[in-house]
Enzyme design. Structure first.
Site, PDB file in Angstrom:
ATOM      1  N   ARG A 157       0.805  -1.219   0.000  1.00  0.00           N
ATOM      2  CA  ARG A 157       0.000   0.000   0.000  1.00  0.00           C
ATOM      3  C   ARG A 157       0.839   1.270   0.000  1.00  0.00           C
ATOM      4  O   ARG A 157       1.902   1.327   0.630  1.00  0.00           O
ATOM      5  CB  ARG A 157      -0.931   0.006   1.213  1.00  0.00           C
ATOM      6  CG  ARG A 157      -1.967  -1.110   1.166  1.00  0.00           C
ATOM      7  CD  ARG A 157      -2.815  -1.159   2.440  1.00  0.00           C
ATOM      8  NE  ARG A 157      -3.921  -2.106   2.263  1.00  0.00           N
ATOM      9  CZ  ARG A 157      -3.856  -3.394   2.576  1.00  0.00           C
ATOM     10  NH1 ARG A 157      -2.734  -3.895   3.100  1.00  0.00           N
ATOM     11  NH2 ARG A 157      -4.886  -4.180   2.372  1.00  0.00           N
ATOM     12  N   HIS A 205      -0.709  -2.380  -4.559  1.00  0.00           N
ATOM     13  CA  HIS A 205       0.005  -3.213  -5.533  1.00  0.00           C
ATOM     14  C   HIS A 205       0.140  -2.535  -6.904  1.00  0.00           C
ATOM     15  O   HIS A 205      -0.096  -3.146  -7.949  1.00  0.00           O
ATOM     16  CB  HIS A 205      -0.679  -4.570  -5.686  1.00  0.00           C
ATOM     17  CG  HIS A 205      -0.646  -5.408  -4.456  1.00  0.00           C
ATOM     18  ND1 HIS A 205       0.452  -5.468  -3.622  1.00  0.00           N
ATOM     19  CD2 HIS A 205      -1.586  -6.243  -3.918  1.00  0.00           C
ATOM     20  CE1 HIS A 205       0.201  -6.300  -2.618  1.00  0.00           C
ATOM     21  NE2 HIS A 205      -1.029  -6.774  -2.769  1.00  0.00           N
ATOM     22  N   HIS A 208       2.569 -12.798  -5.475  1.00  0.00           N
ATOM     23  CA  HIS A 208       1.325 -12.812  -4.689  1.00  0.00           C
ATOM     24  C   HIS A 208       0.615 -14.161  -4.792  1.00  0.00           C
ATOM     25  O   HIS A 208      -0.614 -14.216  -4.864  1.00  0.00           O
ATOM     26  CB  HIS A 208       0.416 -11.684  -5.168  1.00  0.00           C
ATOM     27  CG  HIS A 208      -0.577 -11.208  -4.152  1.00  0.00           C
ATOM     28  ND1 HIS A 208      -1.777 -11.842  -3.922  1.00  0.00           N
ATOM     29  CD2 HIS A 208      -0.542 -10.150  -3.288  1.00  0.00           C
ATOM     30  CE1 HIS A 208      -2.450 -11.184  -2.990  1.00  0.00           C
ATOM     31  NE2 HIS A 208      -1.724 -10.156  -2.578  1.00  0.00           N
ATOM     32  N   ASP A 233      -2.853  -9.760   7.905  1.00  0.00           N
ATOM     33  CA  ASP A 233      -2.502  -8.934   6.747  1.00  0.00           C
ATOM     34  C   ASP A 233      -1.479  -7.940   7.256  1.00  0.00           C
ATOM     35  O   ASP A 233      -1.722  -6.737   7.329  1.00  0.00           O
ATOM     36  CB  ASP A 233      -3.733  -8.237   6.155  1.00  0.00           C
ATOM     37  CG  ASP A 233      -3.447  -7.621   4.785  1.00  0.00           C
ATOM     38  OD1 ASP A 233      -2.317  -7.827   4.273  1.00  0.00           O
ATOM     39  OD2 ASP A 233      -4.321  -6.934   4.243  1.00  0.00           O
ATOM     40  N   GLU A 288       4.302 -12.777   1.013  1.00  0.00           N
ATOM     41  CA  GLU A 288       4.790 -11.822   0.026  1.00  0.00           C
ATOM     42  C   GLU A 288       6.097 -11.172   0.493  1.00  0.00           C
ATOM     43  O   GLU A 288       6.091 -10.211   1.263  1.00  0.00           O
ATOM     44  CB  GLU A 288       3.745 -10.734  -0.237  1.00  0.00           C
ATOM     45  CG  GLU A 288       2.357 -11.263  -0.548  1.00  0.00           C
ATOM     46  CD  GLU A 288       1.295 -10.201  -0.369  1.00  0.00           C
ATOM     47  OE1 GLU A 288       1.489  -9.062  -0.851  1.00  0.00           O
ATOM     48  OE2 GLU A 288       0.263 -10.493   0.266  1.00  0.00           O
TER      49      GLU A 288
END
Length: 321
Positions: free
Chosen positions: A72, A99, A171, A227, A283
């Protein structure tokens, strides 16, 4: 030009092997099929669509190379010496560019190298100045190589003709053959970056000790919602970042990387044709919102220099004991 390419590798005794499908769109991983490992003996360990065309409408970045800046960017703003650049906001509920924005690498068609072999493939994409909001005429290259019958190596590279920002990552959503809740997860790290309500780091680095994110020892994922960005050492050397295992299938995945951080996402936003939490993303990348966080490692790339990062997905078989 084929839209899908396959690389494969078999062990010297032919008992184990790995087959990987790669796609032009997004330089994406479409399949990682393990042969002769674990209880199922033949299993695809990443989420993928049934047809190549389905990736044209993919909202989940499935297996894609994400960038030019993964993760982000607050308000889609990137400030450099040459000025401030605006990236399209594609996470409107949080006012973030995610992304790479709407024109990110996940929807770009990469060109495969004609010199590929049975165990490797190189895909590249030219990005014109400001075509995606980011400055610089850039060349992005992703090389996939099966270094043995159980390991996929991903090498990311980029160059530019003017100052820009680069943060590339893969991803893929991993699932070792069962419910995500039954998987066990472990980080080989000590710290993470706390975030605000917009999922943007507040600029500090905190210890995992005593937090809900403390996966320094093996823990069942259960209903944990992740996340979050975990912090690696700063020496840019290849190191083990995290591991995932599932005893039901006797499989383990280790993620090694030269990247400074690892974003772990438990796929809670997945919808049809998948289900929420059908897979987990590991990731390896730079820190989220790095262009706006002076205390974070820089992702600025200047002319004459080459961005290079490596991530390895290594699979092993668990013993019965």
């Amino acid at each position: 030009m084929s839209n899908r390419h396959t690389i494969s590798q078999t062990s010297p005794d032919a008992r184990r092997g790995i087959t990987v499908d790669l796609l032009n769109r997004g330089a994406a991983i479409g399949r990682i099929q393990l042969h002769g490992m674990g209880r199922q003996r033949d299993i695809d360990v990443v989420l993928g669509y049934a047809s190549t065309e389905d990736y044209d409408r993919d909202p989940f970045y499935l297996g894609s190379t994400v960038g030019p800046v993964a993760n982000r960017i607050a308000d889609g703003k990137v400030a450099l010496a040459s000025g401030t650049f605006s990236i399209g906001i594609n996470e409107p509920s949080r006012s973030n560019a995610l992304h790479g924005g709407e024109l990110g690498l996940h929807q770009q068609l990469f060109q495969p190298s004609p010199t590929s072999d049975a165990q490797s493939l190189t895909l590249s994409r030219q990005l014109p100045h400001l075509s995606d909001g980011f400055p610089g005429n850039r060349l992005v290259t992703v090389r996939y190589e099966l270094t043995d019958a159980t390991s996929l190596q991903c090498d990311f590279a980029a160059t530019t003709d003017r100052e820009t920002v680069i943060n590339l990552a893969n991803h893929a959503y991993f699932n070792l053959g069962g419910r995500l809740a039954d998987h066990e997860f472990r980080t080989h790290l000590e710290h993470f970056t706390p975030v605000n309500e917009q999922s943007i780091p507040i600029g500090t680095i905190a210890s995992l000790v005593g937090s809900e994110l403390d996966f320094r020892q093996w823990r069942r994922l259960g209903d944990s919602v992740l996340d979050h960005n975990f912090v690696l050492r700063k020496d840019n050397k290849l190191q083990k970042a995290a591991s995932l295992r599932l005893h039901d299938t006797q499989l383990q995945l280790d993620v090694l990387t030269t990247q400074p951080a690892l974003q772990v996402y438990t796929g809670d936003g997945l919808t049809a044709p998948f289900s929420a939490r059908a897979g987990i993303c590991l990731e390896a990348q730079a820190f989220p919102d790095a262009p706006n966080q002076p205390g974070f490692p820089s992702i600025v790339l200047t002319p004459g220099r080459t961005y290079r990062q490596r991530t390895i997905y290594r699979f092993t078989e668990l013993s019965d004991h």
